[in-house]
Scaffold this motif. Structure first.
Motif: not given
Length: 272
Positions: A55-58, A61-63, A76-83
């Motif tokens: 996922l990070l290779e593709a 920018e998305i955690p 520990s923090q769920l970002q508003e844009t995340s896998w």
């Protein structure tokens, strides 16, 4: 963001985790106890590492918000844009040799889940949904998934609770919650055809989407348990809320997913 590329990346990540899990099933060397969070094996950890890498290779920018990294305190923090990733949902089943487990990958963008993929290695199945495009199932996976391999799925049309097969789960670590869950269970088991407790919430949600189960309810789940599955149910025509019938957020402490024809009946038992 191109959601088709994101879908292919999530499916590829599932394929990598699938290889690890099938190789480890029945031959684990290391199992640890996370206390109230349950058990973890080397298959969980290795699967999450493989998923994270793809996922990070593709999408660097998305955690990636994954169960095992959160437990280790690395994230520990769920970002508003995340896998949102559960590398192995149904770990206890996996460890004890029960072939009911799955891989769950959801993509949340600006606080809304827009993509979900759930892969079931022991059943050779994969479910997925993209917001606004429906929910799909592939049986007998091939190395390269094609849209033509997929069949569209939808929730059950059964209208009577007496004919319904329901699903749930229990969290014994929280005694108050367990008491509440058993109260709901005692009501619904008496009214329905049957209630099943498979031990993998993400897979339970897929079976609601497919029309096998008519409803699923559970409390004390985590975002990675429900992110992908809640979208798959919605895109299959189902309704999803918390126990009070409110708009569902993957950070909610409870979930009810059901066919439209039985949602109002089941929620009478969960909202008390």
């Amino acid at each position: 963001m191109d959601l088709q590329i994101a879908l292919k990346s999530a499916q590829r990540a599932c394929q990598e985790a699938r290889k690890i899990q099938l190789a480890h099933f029945g031959g684990l060397l290391r199992v640890s106890d996370k206390g109230i969070e349950g058990l973890v094996s080397e298959a969980d950890v290795k699967s999450e590492e493989a998923i994270r890498k793809v996922l990070l290779e593709a999408f660097p920018e998305i955690p990636v918000y994954g169960e095992e990294e959160v437990f280790l305190g690395k994230d520990s923090q769920l970002q508003e844009t995340s896998w949102v990733v559960d590398p192995l949902d149904g770990t206890t089943n996996f460890i004890y040799g029960l072939p009911i487990y799955c891989i769950s990958i959801g993509l949340m963008v600006n606080g809304e889940v827009v993509l979900g993929v759930i892969d079931v290695p022991p059943w050779d199945r994969q479910y997925w949904a993209v917001k606004g495009r429906g929910s799909y199932l592939v049986k007998g996976l091939k190395s390269e998934l094609k849209s033509s391999d997929a069949e569209k799925i939808q929730v059950s049309e059964r209208k009577s609770i007496s004919n319904a097969v329901l699903a749930t789960g229990f969290h014994p670590g929280n005694k108050d919650s367990l008491k509440s869950q058993l109260q709901i269970f005692s009501k619904l088991v008496a009214e329905s055809r049957a209630v099943r407790r498979a031990g993998a919430a993400a897979l339970d949600l897929c079976l609601v989407a497919e029309g096998v189960f008519d409803a699923f309810w559970e409390s004390d789940l985590k975002p990675w348990d429900v992110a992908a599955g809640s979208l798959i149910v919605k895109e299959a025509g189902g309704r999803v809320s918390n126990y009070k019938g409110e708009h569902f957020d993957i950070r909610d402490k409870s979930i009810l997913a059901a066919s439209p024809s039985l949602f109002d009946v089941v929620i009478q038992s969960t909202n008390f």
